[in-house]
Structures are given as structure tokens and as C-alpha cells.
Design a protein around this motif. Structure first.
Motif, PDB file in Angstrom:
ATOM      1  N   LEU A 185       0.973  -1.204   0.125  1.00 32.90           N
ATOM      2  CA  LEU A 185      -0.121  -0.061   0.016  1.00 32.90           C
ATOM      3  C   LEU A 185       0.853   1.175   0.023  1.00 32.90           C
ATOM      4  O   LEU A 185       0.533   2.394  -0.782  1.00 32.90           O
ATOM      5  CB  LEU A 185      -0.924  -0.005   1.137  1.00 32.90           C
ATOM      6  N   ALA A 186       1.720   1.206   0.792  1.00 34.19           N
ATOM      7  CA  ALA A 186       2.921   2.447   0.748  1.00 34.19           C
ATOM      8  C   ALA A 186       3.520   2.772  -0.429  1.00 34.19           C
ATOM      9  O   ALA A 186       3.592   3.520  -1.194  1.00 34.19           O
ATOM     10  CB  ALA A 186       4.065   2.227   1.792  1.00 34.19           C
ATOM     11  N   ASP A 187       3.646   1.641  -1.232  1.00 41.31           N
ATOM     12  CA  ASP A 187       4.529   1.589  -2.595  1.00 41.31           C
ATOM     13  C   ASP A 187       3.374   2.107  -3.662  1.00 41.31           C
ATOM     14  O   ASP A 187       3.747   3.130  -4.466  1.00 41.31           O
ATOM     15  CB  ASP A 187       4.963   0.410  -3.051  1.00 41.31           C
ATOM     16  N   LEU A 188       2.167   1.693  -3.470  1.00 42.37           N
ATOM     17  CA  LEU A 188       1.173   2.158  -4.388  1.00 42.37           C
ATOM     18  C   LEU A 188       0.754   3.688  -4.419  1.00 42.37           C
ATOM     19  O   LEU A 188       0.744   4.332  -5.117  1.00 42.37           O
ATOM     20  CB  LEU A 188      -0.196   1.356  -4.074  1.00 42.37           C
ATOM     21  N   VAL A 189       0.639   4.110  -2.907  1.00 39.97           N
ATOM     22  CA  VAL A 189       0.260   5.521  -2.673  1.00 39.97           C
ATOM     23  C   VAL A 189       1.374   6.544  -3.115  1.00 39.97           C
ATOM     24  O   VAL A 189       0.920   7.691  -2.988  1.00 39.97           O
ATOM     25  CB  VAL A 189      -0.326   5.876  -1.415  1.00 39.97           C
ATOM     26  N   THR A 190       2.641   5.841  -3.265  1.00 37.96           N
ATOM     27  CA  THR A 190       3.606   6.892  -3.663  1.00 37.96           C
ATOM     28  C   THR A 190       4.159   6.937  -4.879  1.00 37.96           C
ATOM     29  O   THR A 190       4.994   7.574  -5.459  1.00 37.96           O
ATOM     30  CB  THR A 190       4.901   6.642  -2.621  1.00 37.96           C
ATOM     31  N   ARG A 191       3.674   5.793  -5.661  1.00 40.09           N
ATOM     32  CA  ARG A 191       4.204   5.652  -7.116  1.00 40.09           C
ATOM     33  C   ARG A 191       3.788   6.986  -7.972  1.00 40.09           C
ATOM     34  O   ARG A 191       4.450   7.267  -9.029  1.00 40.09           O
ATOM     35  CB  ARG A 191       3.765   4.470  -7.588  1.00 40.09           C
ATOM     36  N   GLU A 192       2.533   7.389  -7.687  1.00 42.01           N
ATOM     37  CA  GLU A 192       2.330   8.518  -8.658  1.00 42.01           C
ATOM     38  C   GLU A 192       3.082   9.684  -8.419  1.00 42.01           C
ATOM     39  O   GLU A 192       3.048  11.003  -9.190  1.00 42.01           O
ATOM     40  CB  GLU A 192       0.590   8.877  -8.345  1.00 42.01           C
ATOM     41  N   THR A 193       3.957   9.847  -7.581  1.00 40.33           N
ATOM     42  CA  THR A 193       4.952  10.878  -7.438  1.00 40.33           C
ATOM     43  C   THR A 193       6.384  10.400  -7.707  1.00 40.33           C
ATOM     44  O   THR A 193       7.311  11.170  -7.687  1.00 40.33           O
ATOM     45  CB  THR A 193       5.107  11.748  -6.162  1.00 40.33           C
ATOM     46  N   ASP A 194       6.597   9.269  -7.947  1.00 37.54           N
ATOM     47  CA  ASP A 194       7.983   8.516  -8.172  1.00 37.54           C
ATOM     48  C   ASP A 194       8.216   8.722  -9.745  1.00 37.54           C
ATOM     49  O   ASP A 194       7.717   8.256 -10.652  1.00 37.54           O
ATOM     50  CB  ASP A 194       7.844   7.078  -7.744  1.00 37.54           C
ATOM     51  N   PRO A 195       9.313   9.282  -9.903  1.00 39.23           N
ATOM     52  CA  PRO A 195       9.948   9.718 -11.196  1.00 39.23           C
ATOM     53  C   PRO A 195      10.057   8.304 -11.893  1.00 39.23           C
ATOM     54  O   PRO A 195       9.665   8.489 -13.315  1.00 39.23           O
ATOM     55  CB  PRO A 195      11.079  10.335 -11.034  1.00 39.23           C
ATOM     56  N   THR A 196      10.476   7.308 -11.352  1.00 38.78           N
ATOM     57  CA  THR A 196      10.978   6.230 -12.185  1.00 38.78           C
ATOM     58  C   THR A 196       9.634   5.296 -12.846  1.00 38.78           C
ATOM     59  O   THR A 196       9.582   5.057 -13.687  1.00 38.78           O
ATOM     60  CB  THR A 196      11.726   4.966 -11.127  1.00 38.78           C
ATOM     61  N   TRP A 197       8.494   5.301 -11.553  1.00 41.21           N
ATOM     62  CA  TRP A 197       7.177   4.525 -11.987  1.00 41.21           C
ATOM     63  C   TRP A 197       6.701   5.513 -13.374  1.00 41.21           C
ATOM     64  O   TRP A 197       6.246   5.084 -14.194  1.00 41.21           O
ATOM     65  CB  TRP A 197       6.320   4.485 -11.007  1.00 41.21           C
ATOM     66  N   LEU A 198       6.651   6.874 -13.191  1.00 46.00           N
ATOM     67  CA  LEU A 198       6.122   7.883 -13.901  1.00 46.00           C
ATOM     68  C   LEU A 198       6.696   7.678 -15.333  1.00 46.00           C
ATOM     69  O   LEU A 198       5.963   7.699 -16.251  1.00 46.00           O
ATOM     70  CB  LEU A 198       6.016   9.133 -13.605  1.00 46.00           C
ATOM     71  N   THR A 199       7.895   7.788 -15.392  1.00 45.13           N
ATOM     72  CA  THR A 199       8.872   7.591 -16.636  1.00 45.13           C
ATOM     73  C   THR A 199       8.340   6.079 -17.233  1.00 45.13           C
ATOM     74  O   THR A 199       8.332   6.082 -18.598  1.00 45.13           O
ATOM     75  CB  THR A 199      10.257   7.611 -16.354  1.00 45.13           C
ATOM     76  N   GLY A 200       8.323   5.260 -16.467  1.00 44.17           N
ATOM     77  CA  GLY A 200       7.809   3.871 -17.185  1.00 44.17           C
ATOM     78  C   GLY A 200       6.537   3.968 -17.574  1.00 44.17           C
ATOM     79  O   GLY A 200       6.272   3.467 -18.732  1.00 44.17           O
ATOM     80  N   GLN A 201       5.382   4.689 -17.061  1.00 45.63           N
ATOM     81  CA  GLN A 201       4.276   4.847 -17.465  1.00 45.63           C
ATOM     82  C   GLN A 201       4.275   5.429 -19.062  1.00 45.63           C
ATOM     83  O   GLN A 201       3.525   5.204 -20.009  1.00 45.63           O
ATOM     84  CB  GLN A 201       3.148   5.515 -16.610  1.00 45.63           C
ATOM     85  N   VAL A 202       4.920   6.585 -19.144  1.00 43.00           N
ATOM     86  CA  VAL A 202       5.142   7.189 -20.406  1.00 43.00           C
ATOM     87  C   VAL A 202       5.965   6.351 -21.529  1.00 43.00           C
ATOM     88  O   VAL A 202       5.423   6.160 -22.553  1.00 43.00           O
ATOM     89  CB  VAL A 202       6.030   8.621 -20.183  1.00 43.00           C
ATOM     90  N   ARG A 203       6.971   5.575 -21.005  1.00 41.03           N
ATOM     91  CA  ARG A 203       7.771   4.722 -21.831  1.00 41.03           C
ATOM     92  C   ARG A 203       6.762   3.648 -22.441  1.00 41.03           C
ATOM     93  O   ARG A 203       6.894   3.539 -23.763  1.00 41.03           O
ATOM     94  CB  ARG A 203       8.915   4.028 -21.119  1.00 41.03           C
ATOM     95  N   SER A 204       5.898   3.072 -21.641  1.00 40.77           N
ATOM     96  CA  SER A 204       5.119   1.930 -22.140  1.00 40.77           C
ATOM     97  C   SER A 204       4.212   2.594 -23.276  1.00 40.77           C
ATOM     98  O   SER A 204       3.844   1.560 -24.151  1.00 40.77           O
ATOM     99  CB  SER A 204       4.295   1.398 -21.281  1.00 40.77           C
ATOM    100  N   ARG A 205       3.838   3.781 -23.235  1.00 37.72           N
ATOM    101  CA  ARG A 205       2.903   4.341 -24.489  1.00 37.72           C
ATOM    102  C   ARG A 205       3.620   4.962 -25.583  1.00 37.72           C
ATOM    103  O   ARG A 205       3.149   4.662 -26.646  1.00 37.72           O
ATOM    104  CB  ARG A 205       1.985   5.474 -23.462  1.00 37.72           C
ATOM    105  N   ALA A 206       4.877   5.750 -25.300  1.00 37.28           N
ATOM    106  CA  ALA A 206       5.601   6.125 -26.357  1.00 37.28           C
ATOM    107  C   ALA A 206       6.161   5.045 -27.325  1.00 37.28           C
ATOM    108  O   ALA A 206       6.088   5.311 -28.569  1.00 37.28           O
ATOM    109  CB  ALA A 206       6.445   6.735 -25.556  1.00 37.28           C
ATOM    110  N   MET A 207       6.590   3.947 -26.494  1.00 33.55           N
ATOM    111  CA  MET A 207       7.086   2.839 -27.245  1.00 33.55           C
ATOM    112  C   MET A 207       6.124   2.061 -28.144  1.00 33.55           C
ATOM    113  O   MET A 207       6.834   1.248 -29.081  1.00 33.55           O
ATOM    114  CB  MET A 207       7.907   1.883 -26.569  1.00 33.55           C
TER     115      MET A 207
END
Length: 314
Positions: A185-207
Motif C-alpha cells: 500500500l505504501a508503494d502504491l500511494v507513492t508511485r504517482e510521484t515516483d519519477p521512475t514509475w511515472l517515466t515507465g508509464q510514459v515509456r510504455s505508451r511512447a514505445m
């Protein structure tokens, strides 16, 4: 100044041991979430008494005689009144309506006493022992309309010992559940500000875009067309601005000004990129990822060679 903590509502139907584990974890200084409400469909749920003793607001509504959708709506109204942004199911023995689940997509989690996808549903320990498995365990997953089939956030295997019964195995798995749930739960609620997770979300769409490639440029993840122009960048605390943003192509200064004026918290002019680009913050916790995918598609089209664009169907 301490970062604001994510507000979580917990649904229970019984003793609430996993709720208790979440609650006590939330009392640690570094925990990124707090429990703001405990709800139940069972007035006799022991977890309600514990929550009340610990000063956590509670709400109980028996489900008997109520249409499922009406019961869900009443529970949800109290969740929203409490300001909760997330829901954690902790031994809640009601199947939620698909409409309720859809409204909380990506923001509702559950813990299940098996190593999913094995043994969805009930009697998990009995089934694991009968199958001769070496390990049982527990899984934290996002809730979807398909029971126990949402994306897995974490698992802990627990060895099955000779002579184990479903009860003895369940007791050990419960220890693992109490460790796993708070961490996931801690990982989940913080991932929306985590640069690594956010970059991964962009990457999955851009690629997914035709002939896209990724590189690193000026310390930022950068996406372009193979042997062609760049169509997107991810800026993460670039020049110390404490922001994570997607940079994409736009039509020019008029559109840039209009976007910034419409939502100055979300849109800004990226330094050194000029009038033909816009920065879209993706660290505000409310990203519409379908919308981000559309921004990427549009930016790709702005730089794609005509021949490639003509061959591409979106």
C-alpha cells in the motif's frame, strides 16, 4: 515540511487483523498513508471495536435487504466524505458492483491468501494442501471487476509444513499478510510521484508508436523516431524544479499560452524548449493516462515523416 499522507479507507467484515496491521504501520513516522475511516457491512465485526478504541472513525451498514448498488453507494458516500483517496479491502466479504470498482480503478486494493493466480476465491489453504504444493502464500493486488484477477502488487510465499492443516497454514500466512499489505500500500500511494514509475508509464505508451526509440538526452528520458526527430521528453526534477513532467510538441505560442492559462498547475513552458513545446505535469496524482497517450500520439504525428505518418493508422 512533511509531505501530506495519502488518506485510506479500509473495508472489513470480521476481526480486522489486516486493518490493524495497516493502522499500526500508518503510525510510523515514515509511513506515507493514514487510515481515515474503517467501514463494515457487519455490525459485529471485531475490527470496528479496535478502530474505535484507536480513535479511527467507523461506519457500519448491514447489507441485508439492501440492493447491492445501494449498499455500495452508501459506503462510497462515507468514503468520499472522509476525504479518502484510496480503498483497502481487508477481509471484506462482499462482492462490489462493477460500477463501484470502475470508479475506484487503480485506487482500490485487496489482499488474498494465496499466490495468485492460483486459488482465487475461498478455501485457498485447503486447496493448496490438497494439491501437494510446497508453498502457499498471500498476494496484494489491485481490484478489478474480475474477482481476484487484478494486477499483482506483491506476494510472499509461505512454506507448507508436513502435517499442516488449513488452520495452521492460515495462521502462518496471516503473519505474511500483515507484513506485505502495508508495504504494498505504501508503494502504491507513492508511485504517482515516483519519477521512475511515472517515466515507465510514459515509456510504455511512447514505445507503442511506430518506429519509436528511447535515448537519454540532457539527463532526461527522450523518445524519438528512429533516425528522426524527438517527440517527447520526461523531465524529472530538471534544474531542481521538483516536478515530473512530460514534454510534447504543440502547434505554437498561442496553444502554449492557452494551455497554461487553462491550468497553470498542470501546464508550463519548458525551459530551453521554446514555443513549440508544452510541459505537462504527471506527478499531481490524478493523471489521465489515456490523455497522455493522446498527447504522445499527437506529438509523434507532428514530427513523423509524411510517408510514415500516411502509413500509420491510429
Amino acid at each position: 515540511m512533511a509531505e501530506p499522507r495519502a488518506k485510506v479507507a479500509v473495508f472489513i467484515s470480521g476481526s480486522g487483523t489486516n486493518m490493524a496491521a495497516l493502522l499500526y504501520a500508518s503510525r510510523l513516522a515514515a509511513c506515507p498513508f493514514e487510515i481515515v475511516l474503517v467501514l463494515s457491512n457487519n455490525p459485529e465485526a471485531g475490527g470496528l471495536r479496535l478502530a474505535e478504541a484507536e480513535g479511527v472513525p467507523t461506519f457500519v451498514l448491514p447489507h441485508k435487504g439492501l440492493p447491492r448498488a445501494d449498499h455500495d453507494a452508501a459506503m462510497e458516500a462515507h468514503v468520499r466524505r472522509a476525504g479518502a483517496q484510496w480503498i483497502a479491502l481487508a477481509g471484506y466479504m462482499r462482492i462490489l458492483t462493477p460500477e463501484f470498482v470502475a470508479r475506484w480503478e487503480g485506487r482500490m486494493v485487496n489482499i488474498h491468501p494465496s499466490l495468485l493466480p492460483k486459488y482465487t476465491g475461498l478455501h485457498t489453504h485447503e486447496r493448496a494442501i490438497a494439491a501437494g504444493d510446497s508453498h502457499a502464500g498471500c498476494t496484494v493486488h489491485l481490484v478489478t471487476a474480475d474477482l481476484d484477477e487484478g494486477p499483482v502488487l506483491g506476494q510472499i510465499p509461505v512454506a507448507i509444513l508436513p502435517g499442516d492443516t488449513p488452520d495452521t497454514l492460515a495462521a502462518r500466512v496471516l503473519f505474511a499478510e500483515h507484513q506485505l499489505y502495508a508495504r504494498c500500500l505504501a508503494d502504491l500511494v507513492t508511485r504517482e510521484t515516483d519519477p521512475t514509475w511515472l517515466t515507465g508509464q510514459v515509456r510504455s505508451r511512447a514505445m507503442q508508436l511506430p518506429e519509436a526509440e528511447e535515448s537519454l538526452s540532457h539527463g532526461m528520458a527522450c523518445f524519438g523516431i528512429v533516425k528522426g526527430k524527438k517527440f517527447a521528453w520526461v523531465s524529472a526534477d530538471h534544474h531542481g524544479d521538483r516536478k515530473v513532467a512530460l514534454l510534447v510538441k504543440i502547434s505554437g505560442p498561442d496553444e502554449q499560452e492557452q494551455l497554461i492559462e487553462s491550468d497553470p498547475e498542470r501546464f508550463y513552458r519548458p525551459a530551453y524548449f521554446g514555443d513549440g513545446w508544452i510541459a505537462i505535469r504527471i506527478d499531481l496524482g490524478d493523471v489521465d493516462w489515456d490523455d497522455i497517450g493522446e498527447w504522445l500520439r499527437r506529438s509523434w504525428l507532428a514530427v513523423a515523416p509524411r510517408k510514415l505518418a500516411a502509413m500509420t493508422e491510429f
